[in-house]
Design a protein around this motif. Structure first.
Motif, PDB file in Angstrom:
ATOM      1  N   LEU A 279       0.835  -1.197   0.000  1.00 40.77           N
ATOM      2  CA  LEU A 279       0.000   0.000   0.000  1.00 40.77           C
ATOM      3  C   LEU A 279       0.873   1.252   0.000  1.00 40.77           C
ATOM      4  CD1 LEU A 279      -3.087   0.066   0.008  1.00 40.77           C
ATOM      5  CD2 LEU A 279      -3.015   0.452   2.469  1.00 40.77           C
ATOM      6  N   CYS A 283       1.146   4.076  -2.904  1.00 41.74           N
ATOM      7  CA  CYS A 283       0.847   5.481  -2.587  1.00 41.74           C
ATOM      8  C   CYS A 283       1.994   6.375  -3.031  1.00 41.74           C
ATOM      9  CB  CYS A 283       0.595   5.648  -1.092  1.00 41.74           C
ATOM     10  SG  CYS A 283      -0.980   4.987  -0.520  1.00 41.74           S
ATOM     11  N   SER A 301      -9.263   6.766  -3.054  1.00 42.10           N
ATOM     12  CA  SER A 301     -10.030   5.515  -3.124  1.00 42.10           C
ATOM     13  C   SER A 301      -9.101   4.312  -2.985  1.00 42.10           C
ATOM     14  CB  SER A 301     -10.785   5.422  -4.450  1.00 42.10           C
ATOM     15  OG  SER A 301     -11.646   6.532  -4.629  1.00 42.10           O
ATOM     16  N   LEU A 302      -9.609   3.294  -2.301  1.00 43.21           N
ATOM     17  CA  LEU A 302      -8.865   2.047  -2.116  1.00 43.21           C
ATOM     18  C   LEU A 302      -9.738   0.872  -2.533  1.00 43.21           C
ATOM     19  CD1 LEU A 302      -6.498   0.326  -0.957  1.00 43.21           C
ATOM     20  CD2 LEU A 302      -7.714   0.381   1.240  1.00 43.21           C
ATOM     21  N   SER A 318     -14.083   5.008  -0.835  1.00 47.28           N
ATOM     22  CA  SER A 318     -13.434   6.308  -1.041  1.00 47.28           C
ATOM     23  C   SER A 318     -13.630   7.186   0.179  1.00 47.28           C
ATOM     24  CB  SER A 318     -14.026   7.010  -2.275  1.00 47.28           C
ATOM     25  OG  SER A 318     -13.888   6.224  -3.433  1.00 47.28           O
ATOM     26  N   TYR A 332      -1.372   7.750   2.064  1.00 46.36           N
ATOM     27  CA  TYR A 332      -1.218   6.448   2.723  1.00 46.36           C
ATOM     28  C   TYR A 332      -2.064   6.368   3.991  1.00 46.36           C
ATOM     29  CZ  TYR A 332       1.016   2.669   5.387  1.00 46.36           C
ATOM     30  OH  TYR A 332       1.258   1.549   6.125  1.00 46.36           O
ATOM     31  N   CYS A 335      -5.613   5.644   3.005  1.00 47.72           N
ATOM     32  CA  CYS A 335      -5.734   4.261   2.543  1.00 47.72           C
ATOM     33  C   CYS A 335      -5.661   3.278   3.703  1.00 47.72           C
ATOM     34  CB  CYS A 335      -4.639   3.944   1.522  1.00 47.72           C
ATOM     35  SG  CYS A 335      -4.863   4.740  -0.072  1.00 47.72           S
ATOM     36  N   ILE A 353      -5.439   1.790  -6.016  1.00 42.63           N
ATOM     37  CA  ILE A 353      -5.488   3.089  -5.330  1.00 42.63           C
ATOM     38  C   ILE A 353      -5.695   4.163  -6.384  1.00 42.63           C
ATOM     39  CG2 ILE A 353      -4.182   4.768  -3.959  1.00 42.63           C
ATOM     40  CD1 ILE A 353      -2.541   2.426  -2.881  1.00 42.63           C
TER      41      ILE A 353
END
Length: 419
Positions: A279, A283, A301-302, A318, A332, A335, A353
């Motif tokens: 992640l 990012c 959004s993730l 999101s 980050y 997320c 992402i």
């Protein structure tokens, strides 16, 4: 009905190389993509690797398609399993605009993706004859020179050419749509996600509004769509009528700019700590692209896709923050919040992402009292410059050196796959 006399009636074509990676692989191996069963697989040494492209016969007989796993392909000796040569494929892709340039000027060509190009044939009739004749010659040249079969859609604008290609041309080889064809050919289209430019989430929102076909969308109240979607609502309405005023080379959906990254992991990630490593790496890349464009975004959004071994599924969420950002750690942090809030504990196999609701960076108010914010921006710029000059792995976060990190391995790939 719409008065189309006030809208441009251009001669735009959209050409698509059928099963591009499979066609390239077939040409290199001396196979026939339209007769042989071919699967281009990201990595033949890993059973969980995904199919990047499948030839039409393989799709037809065994329903193998992009995204199918290697272990799901039937054990049939007549199936050719081929690892990608991405650098070679990209070189082949760059030859397509050069071929088109033999018929039209370079400014009349817009490369849309690795396997699709738009080109305008307006004014070429005296040189090459009618549009249909010119397109047939181009398709013949692609097969004769590169062994690449293609499909073409044509229309009065880029949107119509793309729709003609996706909804008819890919089945018949060639299709030309006019404004008169819209009620008969476009309006019956359902589900809405079959219409180019409408994703699953937009489709669901439209369905909730009682809109299920493109015809429903065309006959909806414009004010209602604009109230729900803003500028996108206006675009959706006019696209349902086949109207597109964008110029060659401009984004096809104005205002829908975003920066994102998606990654299918090479194994199941069972621990949340491992997921957070990837992640952070992703990012970093999304933030870098946003900074390089001098943009900042407010909606992050993730998307998480679970392992097929755990019945698949996942979530997409999101979150909109108060102030636009392009700072890696801020993106980050959001997320990570979404992951901790919505992840149900199952192994993760795919991560995506994106950052949207973009604005020019100079419009973002930098607090005179927030020295840390300004310091982070300068640090991010310095890291971006180092990576641009010396490569993506010239400077890394420590997490990329752990077993969970993917940045180093992916830096050796072309287009996310073996070169």
């Amino acid at each position: 009905m719409m008065d189309y006399s006030e809208f441009p009636d251009q001669q735009i074509a959209c050409i698509d190389i059928r099963s591009f990676y499979a066609s390239c692989a077939a040409a290199i191996e001396g196979l026939d993509v339209m007769r042989d069963m071919i699967a281009v697989v990201s990595n033949l040494s890993q059973k969980g690797s995904v199919v990047l492209a499948a030839s039409p016969p393989l799709k037809s007989k065994y329903k193998v398609k992009t995204g199918t796993r290697l272990y799901e392909i039937p054990n049939d000796p007549s199936i050719y399993l081929i690892e990608p040569q991405m650098e070679m494929y990209l070189n082949i892709s760059m030859e397509i605009p050069k071929l088109l340039n033999q018929y039209v000027p370079m400014e009349a060509i817009h490369v849309y993706s690795v396997d699709e190009c738009f080109f305008s044939l307006a004014g070429t009739e005296r040189l090459w004859g009618p549009m249909e004749q010119t397109i047939e010659r181009i398709r013949y040249n692609l097969v004769d020179q590169f062994q690449l079969p293609s499909a073409v859609g044509a229309g009065p604008n880029r949107l119509m050419a793309k729709l003609a290609l996706d909804l008819e041309g890919k089945k018949t080889g060639y299709a030309k749509w006019t404004y008169k064809d819209i009620p008969k050919k476009l309006w019956p289209v359902s589900p809405l996600s079959k219409m180019w430019g409408i994703g699953k989430r937009t489709e669901k929102t439209l369905n909730d509004m009682g809109i299920y076909t493109v015809g429903d969308l065309a006959n909806a109240e414009l004010s209602r769509l604009e109230k729900k979607f803003g500028v996108l609502g206006n675009q959706l309405y006019h696209h349902a009528w086949g109207i597109d005023l964008s110029k060659m080379g401009a984004p096809l959906l104005e205002g829908q700019v975003s920066y994102g990254k998606s990654q299918i992991l090479m194994r199941d990630y069972n621990k949340v700590a491992e997921v957070k490593v990837v992640l952070l790496e992703m990012c970093e890349e999304v933030a870098r692209r946003t900074r390089e464009s001098n943009k900042a975004g407010r909606t992050i959004s993730l998307g998480i896709g679970y392992s097929k071994n755990m019945l698949g599924g996942g979530f997409y969420r999101s979150r909109t923050i108060y102030e636009a950002t392009n700072d890696t750690m801020q993106i980050y942090a959001v997320c990570k919040e979404l992951l901790e809030e919505f992840h149900d504990g199952r192994p993760v196999r795919q991560i995506s992402i994106s950052i949207t609701k973009l604005e020019d960076e100079h419009s973002v108010q930098l607090s005179l009292f927030d020295e840390q914010k300004w310091r982070n921006r300068q640090l991010g710029t310095a890291m971006d410059q180092i990576r641009t000059r010396y490569g993506s792995t010239a400077i890394l976060r420590a997490v990329s050196l752990t077993d969970a990190g993917t940045a180093i391995k992916r830096s050796r790939l072309v287009g996310g796959h073996k070169g």
